[in-house]
Design an enzyme around this catalytic site. Structure first.
Site, PDB file in Angstrom:
ATOM      1  CD  GLU A  48      -2.815   1.184   2.455  1.00  0.00           C
ATOM      2  OE1 GLU A  48      -2.558   0.455   3.422  1.00  0.00           O
ATOM      3  OE2 GLU A  48      -3.843   1.898   2.406  1.00  0.00           O
ATOM      4  CE  LYS A 119      -7.684   1.697   3.100  1.00  0.00           C
ATOM      5  NZ  LYS A 119      -6.459   2.267   3.755  1.00  0.00           N
ATOM      6  CB  CYS A 160      -5.009  -1.411   4.091  1.00  0.00           C
ATOM      7  SG  CYS A 160      -4.068  -1.506   5.609  1.00  0.00           S
TER       8      CYS A 160
END
Ligand SMILES: NC(=O)CCC(=O)C(=O)O
Length: 283
Positions: A48, A119, A160
């Protein structure tokens, strides 16, 4: 696409970062070149925010457009040069209407951008005596699920904090995914507590591979990444794990394990769908 092989070699590049974007990208380039030369992986994953410091005050400064920005062009050229899939970690993306996203790009062996995942769940937490982080101060959230097909195997993409939302992983399973890849950067508060637990949970919930790639840990950085990039198999066993430093983790995936566990522990067919369901809402 029909399945051409059940065996797939992955290379997870746990990379050091800095405030120098070009140096970060060139480090990724050299580690990708080395991984290809030494291990000949089918798919390479990056961490990331691998081209920038991970912090809300940096995202806009380091953002770039996709697919014509500097980092995208480097990854596209490498994927084509080495005929390899690259799940390009994430970078801060300058999107439409001047919005900034935390975005994962996926490049095919022809160098084409085959997927872009923004995301979906922004990392906004405030742990007493631990970490406070608020991605939503500068980032916008993505609204789309992302699935790629590599040699006939469906692979979901998350980033994440997305891993904490079991509904997302279940929808990937429902869509036929055998693996979920999460570029990620956990920290020294939640990493020791939840990093492995979440991966083993998502793998166990959905009987699929979970693959995470973290930045290397840098204790001098403003955001100290936990490290421990990992491959968890469909039995929820940690197949391989990196340590904290800069490291290339090579894993040979045998997708036949997915069917084995699903046949021996057939929970998917035993769900009481007459009583409950996990469904994607139309946006
Ligand atoms: N970059 C992130 O989304 C971090 C997520 C994290 O550390 C967590 O505990 O969740």
């Amino acid at each position: 696409m029909s399945k051409t092989s059940n065996i797939m070699r992955l290379a997870l590049l746990q990379l050091k970062g800095s405030k120098d974007k070009v140096a970060n990208v060139q480090n990724a380039v050299s580690k990708i070149e080395a991984a290809v030369k030494e291990h000949k992986p089918r798919l390479i994953t990056l961490p990331e925010c691998f081209n920038a410091p991970y912090g809300t005050k940096y995202f806009r400064e380091y953002s770039e457009t996709i697919p014509d920005g500097y980092t995208s062009l480097q990854l596209s050229n490498l994927a084509k040069k080495h005929q390899v899939y690259i799940v390009g970690g994430t970078i801060p993306e300058l999107g439409e209407n001047d919005a900034i996203y935390n975005t994962c790009t996926v490049w095919s062996p022809t160098g084409d951008l085959v997927a872009k995942h923004r995301k979906m769940h922004l990392f906004d937490i405030d742990v007493k005596g631990g970490i406070r982080f608020k991605e939503s101060e500068t980032l916008s959230a993505g609204n789309d699920f992302t699935i790629i097909d590599v040699d006939g195997h469906k692979i979901g993409i998350g980033i994440c904090y997305d891993i904490r939302f079991e509904e997302m992983a279940r929808l990937y399973r429902n869509a036929g995914c055998e693996m979920i890849i999460y570029p990620a950067a956990f920290n020294m508060t939640t990493g020791p507590l939840h990093w492995e637990l979440l991966q083993r949970s998502r793998a166990n919930d959905n009987q699929l591979f979970v693959v995470t790639t973290s930045p290397a840990r840098d204790t001098s950085a403003e955001y100290v990444a936990y490290g421990h990039s990992m491959v968890v198999n469909p039995w929820a066993k940690v197949q391989q794990s990196a340590s904290e430093g800069e490291e290339t983790l090579v894993a040979d995936i045998d997708f036949s394990e997915v069917e084995q566990v699903r046949q021996q522990i057939p929970v998917f067919g035993q769900r009481r769908l007459d009583l409950y369901a996990t469904e994607k809402k139309s946006t």
